[in-house]
Design a protein around this motif. Structure first.
Motif, PDB file in Angstrom:
ATOM      1  N   LYS A  75     -10.641  14.310  -7.778  1.00  0.00           N
ATOM      2  CA  LYS A  75     -10.529  13.581  -6.503  1.00  0.00           C
ATOM      3  C   LYS A  75     -11.561  14.074  -5.507  1.00  0.00           C
ATOM      4  O   LYS A  75     -12.310  13.297  -4.917  1.00  0.00           O
ATOM      5  CB  LYS A  75      -9.137  13.787  -5.873  1.00  0.00           C
ATOM      6  N   SER A  76     -11.570  15.400  -5.307  1.00  0.00           N
ATOM      7  CA  SER A  76     -12.499  15.949  -4.315  1.00  0.00           C
ATOM      8  C   SER A  76     -13.932  15.641  -4.699  1.00  0.00           C
ATOM      9  O   SER A  76     -14.754  15.319  -3.850  1.00  0.00           O
ATOM     10  CB  SER A  76     -12.324  17.456  -4.202  1.00  0.00           C
ATOM     11  N   THR A  77     -14.211  15.770  -5.982  1.00  0.00           N
ATOM     12  CA  THR A  77     -15.576  15.516  -6.425  1.00  0.00           C
ATOM     13  C   THR A  77     -15.979  14.079  -6.083  1.00  0.00           C
ATOM     14  O   THR A  77     -17.082  13.839  -5.595  1.00  0.00           O
ATOM     15  CB  THR A  77     -15.691  15.766  -7.935  1.00  0.00           C
TER      16      THR A  77
ATOM     17  N   PHE B  96     -11.073  12.104   4.038  1.00  0.00           N
ATOM     18  CA  PHE B  96     -10.123  13.204   4.230  1.00  0.00           C
ATOM     19  C   PHE B  96      -9.929  13.913   2.898  1.00  0.00           C
ATOM     20  O   PHE B  96      -9.572  13.277   1.909  1.00  0.00           O
ATOM     21  CB  PHE B  96      -8.754  12.668   4.664  1.00  0.00           C
ATOM     22  N   ASP B  97     -10.134  15.226   2.864  1.00  0.00           N
ATOM     23  CA  ASP B  97      -9.860  15.972   1.633  1.00  0.00           C
ATOM     24  C   ASP B  97      -8.649  16.878   1.847  1.00  0.00           C
ATOM     25  O   ASP B  97      -8.764  17.947   2.418  1.00  0.00           O
ATOM     26  CB  ASP B  97     -11.084  16.795   1.226  1.00  0.00           C
ATOM     27  N   GLU B  98      -7.500  16.427   1.412  1.00  0.00           N
ATOM     28  CA  GLU B  98      -6.254  17.182   1.527  1.00  0.00           C
ATOM     29  C   GLU B  98      -6.063  17.771   2.925  1.00  0.00           C
ATOM     30  O   GLU B  98      -5.826  18.976   3.072  1.00  0.00           O
ATOM     31  CB  GLU B  98      -6.222  18.330   0.512  1.00  0.00           C
ATOM     32  N   PRO B  99      -6.166  16.948   3.956  1.00  0.00           N
ATOM     33  CA  PRO B  99      -6.167  17.524   5.299  1.00  0.00           C
ATOM     34  C   PRO B  99      -4.836  18.135   5.709  1.00  0.00           C
ATOM     35  O   PRO B  99      -4.787  18.934   6.623  1.00  0.00           O
ATOM     36  CB  PRO B  99      -6.509  16.333   6.202  1.00  0.00           C
TER      37      PRO B  99
HETATM   38 MG    MG Z   1      -9.635  19.104  -4.274  1.00  0.00          MG
END
Ligand code: MG
Ligand code: ADP
Lengths: 283, 313, 363
Positions: free
Chosen positions: C42-44, C157-160
């Motif tokens: 996901k983050s990638t 948003f990355d796991e904010p």
């Molecule tokens: Mg991540």
């Protein structure tokens, strides 16, 4: 990392890095070339047609042979090793205890004590060695390894303490608390839980202390006088420079032989060392 | 130092002290002092006498030729301060520290940024970078001496001689020796600074740099507004370490060359007075003259490192 | 405000193939959530949209520009990180103004935007503080504010919310949703928390091992999971899975295993015919099981023994054993059952799911 053109990578990365590496290594290269160059070439005229300042066509081990035959070089190595190990051990021991106390216990004057131990690191040896020489003479320690084993910790302990204190702070308190709830004493928890976890920090402090004592020059020069008692840096320099005469070839040979092993070992531990430092600064 | 500042009493928000339950608390204090004893004895104990001796001697007329030693108050200091030579030496000392420290920081930061990037053969580069620091300074200084100030008969002394002439011609007599000592110290210290700052860079959360990449327009902007301020605590400590090695290297150069390759700076001149001329009292005054400067520098660094916090929320 | 398109997007690190053939069309003003277990890419994916990671293969379009070769600063996006990424050496105001300052906005404009954002988020009185003087929730707001002031085309948003405690997380979730309704900016939101994904997303993208598993509106994912992974990932407590054999008896299909035998509901019958005599996986959500009463058709009822009772107040979770299978049921808070007690469960026939044993795809 990102979308970056190749030429940019060269201009901003490879070329500067190469310049740095070549620059830092050049003096070592010069040492090496001097150590294996025959004397005749060392003193050949600059304008001589055969002059090759940056390399040599007749490498020789003559200087190394002379070094072994004419000086007590192996003895110097042993002296240095013994002194370095002993003072490192003392400093690590004191540093571990003090670092733990400063990191984990609360007591009056903690700040003042911590700061003053650390600030002593800043006191220049030039300020100290005349009176220290006095003390050494009073206790009749002159010309013995103990003169150095007892003075080196003055500058090793501050750094070890600071480094280890920082490292201890990065270890969660809960680990220790848990051990104590499970029935360990404070010392038990310290020995069995905290110290093993702090091994990278202890190692880097140890390496740091070892290198500093291996490399120390001024105290060793002042406190030791008999040729067979000397350490490598002092021996090489003081026995191979007589008045104005420098035995360049042997000097360089001794410099290479005496230090490359340490430097290499050191470099192997660089990662550990860096981890240890990071832990301390973050703490 | 990050650690140091945190030992200040009151900065730890919780802990057993909140409940001063008599004996437990007293035991903790006892244990703490017991643990600190060896370090304090070895460091402060061994150092206290020499420092006190130095201070006391500087207030007397002690010299190897003087037959008696009498208390003279601040006379030695007065003589020293009236000496134009002292002020020149002091200026040289300050310049030496500032130049070498700035250079080490600049080279160190640049090198740290280079080393932070992954690349093949990184381990080898690390080794190369670390070698000057890991190698005995007493030994490498000889190599540098040989390189930069070869004896006349050496094959390349002609070439170096030209250089020396040119540098001294432009910047005044002694410039070449100053430059060579400074260069030696920078060579030795920059790589250590770099590795140290690299540790600092790695300790900074990556997201801070990621965010900077989203929001800034150029690498230069990023460096000025993000990298440099974030590195500040590490830079402060690097300056501190730079001071100590600058001193040691200066002493090394001086001892090795028997005072040949040196310009008068406060530390070496003090040594000269003490060991060569036996003027112990004056030598002590000279050595101690640096202490206020060092303390000042230290105070500035502490402040810089740990700016006073505003009242917490 | 813009749409975002990902076409055959791939990311390979040295050993890891982190993102595989991702195709996604994010509509203008949409709030899309990427959800999946940690390490699923996901983050990638998000970082490729931001320009923080190089794209190995494929294409990303923001608005109508292909951004593959654009540096992050030119992509007109703003990103909020899990650890907030606030600069410790700057005040809240300076942190929020940072991006605008770097882009040489006039001072007055910066001030106005920061004030507006601070007002929206209720952090006006924090502007002079340093990040370390803020609580987690306040830092979170500042990080969001820093993105708002930019007026970007897309929020990333990355796991904010992952670093907040449970209560604050729920509160911030609502605020983010309200914010999105107000600003109407396209948003891509990454989380590993399926509740967050379901409550926030206009559409949700479920990922696993770098592959997209399913894209759909929250209730679509819940009601019609495309495969066993999505079925198990979405919904809490998770769906019960029981491997059963499809058997033919009395002119109907039956799903049976040791200690459990239920009829295949009519809506599934035609699709399960080819599996006659084979194993399949039966999936039933805990909320689709009730204690059987006399009126329940007996074909959908089976025996079970209570193992654990978890009274939650508004409902009770029962862990039961039926034959060799363990099953969770969600029942009314009025139910009084004790451990080891025998009971009978009934499943809601048209809410049962069947999955192919090998491909794990929904049948
Ligand atoms: Mg991540
Ligand atoms: N810089 C990197 N180098 C190598 N592998 C990476 C890197 N970043 C992420 N990965 C790998 O890629 C995969 C996906 O990571 P990520 O996108 O961060 O997952 P998540 O869905 O938890 O955000 C993981 O297996 C991770 O280990």
């Amino acid at each position: 990392m990102l979308i970056e053109r190749t030429w940019k990578r060269w201009v901003y990365f490879y070329i500067p890095l190469t310049v740095f590496v070549v620059g830092t290594l050049f003096p070592f290269y010069w040492m090496l070339i001097t150590a294996i160059r025959p004397d005749a070439e060392l003193y050949r005229s600059w304008r001589a047609a055969t002059n090759t300042p940056f390399w040599t066509l007749q490498p020789t081990l003559e200087h190394f042979r002379d070094l072994m035959a004419k000086t007590t070089f192996p003895q110097w190595l042993w002296n240095t090793f013994f002194i370095a190990v002993a003072s490192t051990a003392i400093s690590l021991f004191c540093g571990l205890l003090a670092g733990y106390a400063l990191a984990r216990l609360r007591f009056p004057m903690a700040g003042a004590l911590g700061t003053s131990i650390f600030v002593t690191y800043l006191v220049p040896p030039t300020l100290l060695f005349i009176p220290l020489a006095n003390i050494i003479r009073t206790f009749q320690l002159g010309d013995t390894p103990w003169a150095l084993i007892l003075t080196y910790p003055t500058f090793l302990i501050p750094f070890c303490t600071w480094l280890l204190m920082g490292y201890f702070k990065t270890i969660p308190k809960e680990l220790e608390e848990c051990a104590r709830i499970d029935g360990a004493t404070r010392f038990g928890a310290m020995l069995r839980i905290i110290f093993p976890i702090a091994v990278p920090g202890i190692l880097s402090a140890g390496i740091f202390a070892f290198t500093l004592s291996w490399n120390e020059f001024i105290y060793a020069l002042v406190f030791l006088s008999s040729p067979e008692k000397k350490t490598v840096p002092v021996g090489v320099v003081s026995e191979l420079i007589r008045g104005d005469i420098y035995f360049w070839g042997q000097l360089m040979a001794g410099a290479l032989l005496g230090s490359i092993p340490v430097a290499l070992v050191y470099s192997f531990f660089v990662e550990y060392y860096v981890t240890g430092l990071t832990g301390s600064v973050k703490g | 130092m990050g650690g140091l500042t945190q030992v200040r009493p009151g900065s730890v928000p919780h802990g057993p002290a909140q409940a001063p339950a008599g004996s437990v608390r007293r035991r903790e204090i006892l244990v703490a002092y017991a643990l600190l004893t060896p370090a304090v004895l070895l460091v402060l104990g061994v150092l206290a006498y020499p420092v006190a001796w130095e201070v006391w001697i500087s207030l007397t007329s002690f010299a190897s030729r003087a037959e008696s030693r009498s208390f003279v108050g601040v006379a030695n200091y007065r003589t020293m301060l009236a000496d134009a030579f002292f002020w020149r030496a002091l200026a040289t000392t300050v310049v030496y520290f500032v130049v070498t420290t700035l250079a080490k920081l600049a080279v160190g930061v640049a090198l740290a940024l280079l080393l932070a990037r992954p690349c093949r053969g990184r381990a080898l580069v690390f080794l190369a970078v670390f070698l000057p620091w890991a190698y005995p300074g007493g030994v490498t200084v000889v190599a540098w001496y040989w390189m930069l100030n070869p004896p006349l008969i050496t094959s390349y002394s002609v070439a170096v001689g030209h250089w020396k002439h040119a540098v001294d011609g432009v910047a005044g007599a002694g410039a070449y020796t100053f430059a060579s000592v400074a260069l030696f110290n920078i060579w030795r210290g920059a790589s250590f600074t770099a590795v140290f700052l690299l540790a600092g860079l790695n300790a900074i959360p990556r997201e801070l740099f990621d965010y900077a990449r989203l929001e800034t327009r150029s690498a230069a902007q990023r460096f000025r507004h993000v990298t440099l301020p974030l590195l500040r605590p590490f830079l402060a400590l690097a300056v501190f370490l730079s001071f100590t090695t600058a001193f040691a290297d200066l002493a090394n150069v001086w001892m090795l060359t028997g005072g040949r390759v040196i310009f008068p700076v406060v530390g070496t001149y003090a040594y000269w007075l003490g060991i060569r001329s036996g003027e112990f009292a004056e030598a002590a005054a000279w050595s101690l003259s640096l202490v206020p400067l060092l303390l000042l520098a230290l105070a500035v660094l502490f402040r810089w490192f740990d700016p006073p916090r505003e009242a917490p929320a | 405000m813009a749409q975002v398109m990902m076409k055959d997007l791939n990311k390979k690190y040295d050993e890891v193939h982190a993102v595989k053939d991702v195709n996604l069309h994010i509509r203008d003003k949409e709030f899309i959530v990427l959800v999946g277990p940690s390490g699923c890419g996901k983050s990638t994916t998000l970082r490729m949209v931001a320009g923080l990671e190089e794209i190995t293969a494929g294409e990303i379009t923001i608005g109508d520009r292909v951004v593959n070769d654009l540096p992050p600063k030119d992509r007109d996006i703003a990103m909020v990180f899990q650890n907030y990424a606030l600069y410790p050496h700057m005040t809240v105001y300076d942190n929020m103004a940072f991006g605008l300052k770097m882009r040489k906005f006039p001072k007055v404009e910066i001030q106005k935007r920061v004030q507006d954002a601070a007002e929206i988020l209720g952090i006006q009185e924090l502007l002079k503080r340093k990040p370390r003087q803020l609580s987690g929730g306040q830092r979170q707001r500042v990080a969001v504010g820093r993105a708002i002031v930019r007026h970007p085309q897309v929020f990333l948003f990355d796991e904010p919310l992952s670093n907040l405690d449970a209560k604050l997380r729920v509160q911030m979730r609502v605020e983010l949703k309200r914010l999105h309704e107000r600003l109407e900016t396209t948003a891509i939101y990454v989380t590993h928390d399926q509740v967050e994904a379901m409550t926030l997303g206009d559409r949700v993208v479920v990922m696993k091992d770098g592959w997209i598993q399913q894209v759909g509106e929250p209730l679509e994912l819940y009601g019609k999971p495309a495969n066993k992974f999505v079925a198990g990932f979405i919904g809490s407590p998770a769906m019960n899975f029981v491997d059963v054999k499809v058997a033919d008896a009395n002119g109907a299909l039956w799903a049976e295993t040791q200690g459990l035998r239920v009829k295949v509901p009519p809506i599934h019958t035609s699709r399960l015919v080819p599996y006659k005599g084979q194993q399949v996986t039966l999936g039933v959500r805990p909320e689709d099981l009730q204690l059987a009463s006399g009126s329940d058709p007996s074909e959908y009822v089976f025996d079970a023994v209570v193992d654990v009772v978890e009274p939650l107040g508004s409902e009770i979770l029962l862990d039961l054993r039926a034959g060799n299978s363990t099953i969770v049921a969600r029942v009314e808070p009025t139910v009084r059952l004790k451990v080891h007690e025998k009971t009978r469960l009934a499943l809601t026939p048209d809410r049962a799911h069947f999955f192919d044993l090998k491909t794990e795809l929904a049948i």
